[in-house]
Write a protein that holds these residues in place. Structure first.
Motif, PDB file in Angstrom:
ATOM      1  N   GLN A  51       0.849  -1.184   0.000  1.00  0.00           N
ATOM      2  CA  GLN A  51       0.000   0.000   0.000  1.00  0.00           C
ATOM      3  C   GLN A  51       0.886   1.235   0.000  1.00  0.00           C
ATOM      4  OE1 GLN A  51      -2.146  -1.012   3.627  1.00  0.00           O
ATOM      5  NE2 GLN A  51      -4.019  -1.182   2.399  1.00  0.00           N
ATOM      6  N   LEU A  52       0.572   2.177  -0.862  1.00  0.00           N
ATOM      7  CA  LEU A  52       1.331   3.418  -0.959  1.00  0.00           C
ATOM      8  C   LEU A  52       0.469   4.560  -0.440  1.00  0.00           C
ATOM      9  CD1 LEU A  52       3.841   4.966  -1.911  1.00  0.00           C
ATOM     10  CD2 LEU A  52       2.780   5.094  -4.178  1.00  0.00           C
ATOM     11  N   PHE A  53       0.982   5.278   0.528  1.00  0.00           N
ATOM     12  CA  PHE A  53       0.326   6.453   1.081  1.00  0.00           C
ATOM     13  C   PHE A  53       1.170   7.676   0.738  1.00  0.00           C
ATOM     14  CE2 PHE A  53      -0.877   2.818   3.669  1.00  0.00           C
ATOM     15  CZ  PHE A  53      -2.262   2.951   3.709  1.00  0.00           C
ATOM     16  N   ASP A  54       0.679   8.868   1.068  1.00  0.00           N
ATOM     17  CA  ASP A  54       1.415  10.092   0.757  1.00  0.00           C
ATOM     18  C   ASP A  54       2.794  10.128   1.424  1.00  0.00           C
ATOM     19  OD1 ASP A  54      -0.564  11.114  -0.849  1.00  0.00           O
ATOM     20  OD2 ASP A  54      -1.504  12.269   0.771  1.00  0.00           O
ATOM     21  N   GLN A  66       4.303  -7.033   8.967  1.00  0.00           N
ATOM     22  CA  GLN A  66       4.028  -5.692   8.457  1.00  0.00           C
ATOM     23  C   GLN A  66       5.299  -4.871   8.564  1.00  0.00           C
ATOM     24  OE1 GLN A  66       0.388  -3.762   9.601  1.00  0.00           O
ATOM     25  NE2 GLN A  66       1.427  -1.816   9.845  1.00  0.00           N
ATOM     26  N   VAL A  67       5.613  -4.151   7.516  1.00  0.00           N
ATOM     27  CA  VAL A  67       6.733  -3.212   7.547  1.00  0.00           C
ATOM     28  C   VAL A  67       6.218  -1.885   7.005  1.00  0.00           C
ATOM     29  CG1 VAL A  67       7.653  -3.982   5.306  1.00  0.00           C
ATOM     30  CG2 VAL A  67       9.133  -2.782   6.888  1.00  0.00           C
ATOM     31  N   GLU A  68       6.459  -0.823   7.763  1.00  0.00           N
ATOM     32  CA  GLU A  68       6.050   0.526   7.387  1.00  0.00           C
ATOM     33  C   GLU A  68       7.312   1.325   7.104  1.00  0.00           C
ATOM     34  OE1 GLU A  68       3.965   1.660  10.884  1.00  0.00           O
ATOM     35  OE2 GLU A  68       2.471   0.097  10.627  1.00  0.00           O
ATOM     36  N   LEU A  69       7.401   1.847   5.895  1.00  0.00           N
ATOM     37  CA  LEU A  69       8.603   2.582   5.487  1.00  0.00           C
ATOM     38  C   LEU A  69       8.231   4.021   5.157  1.00  0.00           C
ATOM     39  CD1 LEU A  69       9.785  -0.305   3.221  1.00  0.00           C
ATOM     40  CD2 LEU A  69      10.860   0.380   5.365  1.00  0.00           C
ATOM     41  N   PRO A 115       7.851  13.433  -1.792  1.00  0.00           N
ATOM     42  CA  PRO A 115       6.733  13.016  -2.653  1.00  0.00           C
ATOM     43  C   PRO A 115       7.204  12.134  -3.808  1.00  0.00           C
ATOM     44  CG  PRO A 115       7.231  15.345  -2.965  1.00  0.00           C
ATOM     45  CD  PRO A 115       8.106  14.873  -1.858  1.00  0.00           C
ATOM     46  N   VAL A 116       6.363  11.148  -4.154  1.00  0.00           N
ATOM     47  CA  VAL A 116       6.668  10.238  -5.258  1.00  0.00           C
ATOM     48  C   VAL A 116       5.511  10.244  -6.248  1.00  0.00           C
ATOM     49  CG1 VAL A 116       8.159   8.732  -3.875  1.00  0.00           C
ATOM     50  CG2 VAL A 116       5.725   8.215  -4.064  1.00  0.00           C
ATOM     51  N   LEU A 128      10.076   3.815  -6.833  1.00  0.00           N
ATOM     52  CA  LEU A 128       9.122   4.921  -6.748  1.00  0.00           C
ATOM     53  C   LEU A 128       9.771   6.159  -7.376  1.00  0.00           C
ATOM     54  CD1 LEU A 128       8.320   4.268  -3.011  1.00  0.00           C
ATOM     55  CD2 LEU A 128       6.759   3.834  -4.880  1.00  0.00           C
ATOM     56  N   PRO A 129       9.321   6.582  -8.555  1.00  0.00           N
ATOM     57  CA  PRO A 129       9.894   7.791  -9.150  1.00  0.00           C
ATOM     58  C   PRO A 129       9.565   9.013  -8.286  1.00  0.00           C
ATOM     59  CG  PRO A 129       8.680   6.523 -10.781  1.00  0.00           C
ATOM     60  CD  PRO A 129       8.370   5.933  -9.441  1.00  0.00           C
ATOM     61  N   LYS A 130      10.543   9.884  -8.105  1.00  0.00           N
ATOM     62  CA  LYS A 130      10.312  11.103  -7.351  1.00  0.00           C
ATOM     63  C   LYS A 130       9.394  12.018  -8.153  1.00  0.00           C
ATOM     64  CE  LYS A 130      14.835  11.175  -5.152  1.00  0.00           C
ATOM     65  NZ  LYS A 130      16.097  11.948  -5.050  1.00  0.00           N
ATOM     66  N   ARG A 131       8.567  12.740  -7.432  1.00  0.00           N
ATOM     67  CA  ARG A 131       7.690  13.694  -8.087  1.00  0.00           C
ATOM     68  C   ARG A 131       8.418  15.036  -8.135  1.00  0.00           C
ATOM     69  NH1 ARG A 131       2.297  15.235  -5.355  1.00  0.00           N
ATOM     70  NH2 ARG A 131       2.799  13.264  -4.381  1.00  0.00           N
ATOM     71  N   GLY A 132       8.456  15.609  -9.316  1.00  0.00           N
ATOM     72  CA  GLY A 132       9.104  16.901  -9.498  1.00  0.00           C
ATOM     73  C   GLY A 132       8.512  17.603 -10.685  1.00  0.00           C
ATOM     74  N   GLU A 133       8.959  18.793 -10.937  1.00  0.00           N
ATOM     75  CA  GLU A 133       8.404  19.586 -12.048  1.00  0.00           C
ATOM     76  C   GLU A 133       8.630  18.917 -13.400  1.00  0.00           C
ATOM     77  OE1 GLU A 133      10.812  22.826 -11.178  1.00  0.00           O
ATOM     78  OE2 GLU A 133       9.909  22.977  -9.206  1.00  0.00           O
ATOM     79  N   ASN A 134       9.804  18.331 -13.636  1.00  0.00           N
ATOM     80  CA  ASN A 134      10.135  17.761 -14.949  1.00  0.00           C
ATOM     81  C   ASN A 134      10.153  16.234 -14.942  1.00  0.00           C
ATOM     82  OD1 ASN A 134      10.450  20.354 -15.958  1.00  0.00           O
ATOM     83  ND2 ASN A 134      12.573  20.426 -15.277  1.00  0.00           N
ATOM     84  N   ARG A 135       9.558  15.617 -13.956  1.00  0.00           N
ATOM     85  CA  ARG A 135       9.626  14.153 -13.869  1.00  0.00           C
ATOM     86  C   ARG A 135       8.310  13.548 -14.162  1.00  0.00           C
ATOM     87  NH1 ARG A 135      13.330  14.637  -8.731  1.00  0.00           N
ATOM     88  NH2 ARG A 135      15.051  15.372  -9.882  1.00  0.00           N
TER      89      ARG A 135
END
Length: 137
Positions: A69-72, A103-106, A111-112, A130-137
């Motif tokens: 599961q992916l959270f913010d 369970q492992v929580e990382l 932001p991704v 998980l690709p990083k979230r950025g302006e040009n990504r």
């Protein structure tokens, strides 16, 4: 004797000369392993210039027995390891491979882009990119 909470687990703290509360039975890690409701698989998290990489050690876990599961702000991997029972007549001298629910929580350091996540399971290792979230990504 007193109990101390250690990272989501309780441990018995005994002073020298105290009698073990369970007698001769279970004077080893076996009691701890049986009493533990969940265990935490080992995991590595590292970052490149464009991605966040996570590797979780799920040796012995079938692909249908875990969920990601992916959270913010975090990635959570939950599941269950089920090992085949050994010979009923066998006498164990060590039993330290954890099984049952885990369970492992990382936490995520930034932001991704949740639309471009890549996960691969190979030879007992779950690799998540998980690709990083950025302006040009």
């Amino acid at each position: 004797m007193r109990y101390r909470r250690l990272s989501y687990r309780y441990a018995v703290v005994m002073r020298p000369g105290q009698t073990w509360p369970f007698g001769d039975l279970w004077q080893s890690d076996r009691l701890r392993l049986l009493a533990e409701a969940r265990w935490r698989p080992d995991a590595d998290t590292y970052e490149t210039s464009t991605t966040l990489e996570i590797v979780v050690d799920l040796a012995g876990v079938e692909e249908d027995d875990y969920e990601v599961q992916l959270f913010d702000d975090a990635l959570v991997v939950t599941g269950r390891r089920r090992l085949s029972p050994g010979d009923a007549a066998a006498t164990y001298h060590a039993a330290s491979i954890r099984q049952g629910p885990f369970q492992v929580e990382l936490p995520l350091p930034g932001p991704v882009n949740s639309e471009r996540v890549d996960a691969r399971y190979d030879r007992g290792l779950l690799r998540i990119t998980l690709p990083k979230r950025g302006e040009n990504r």
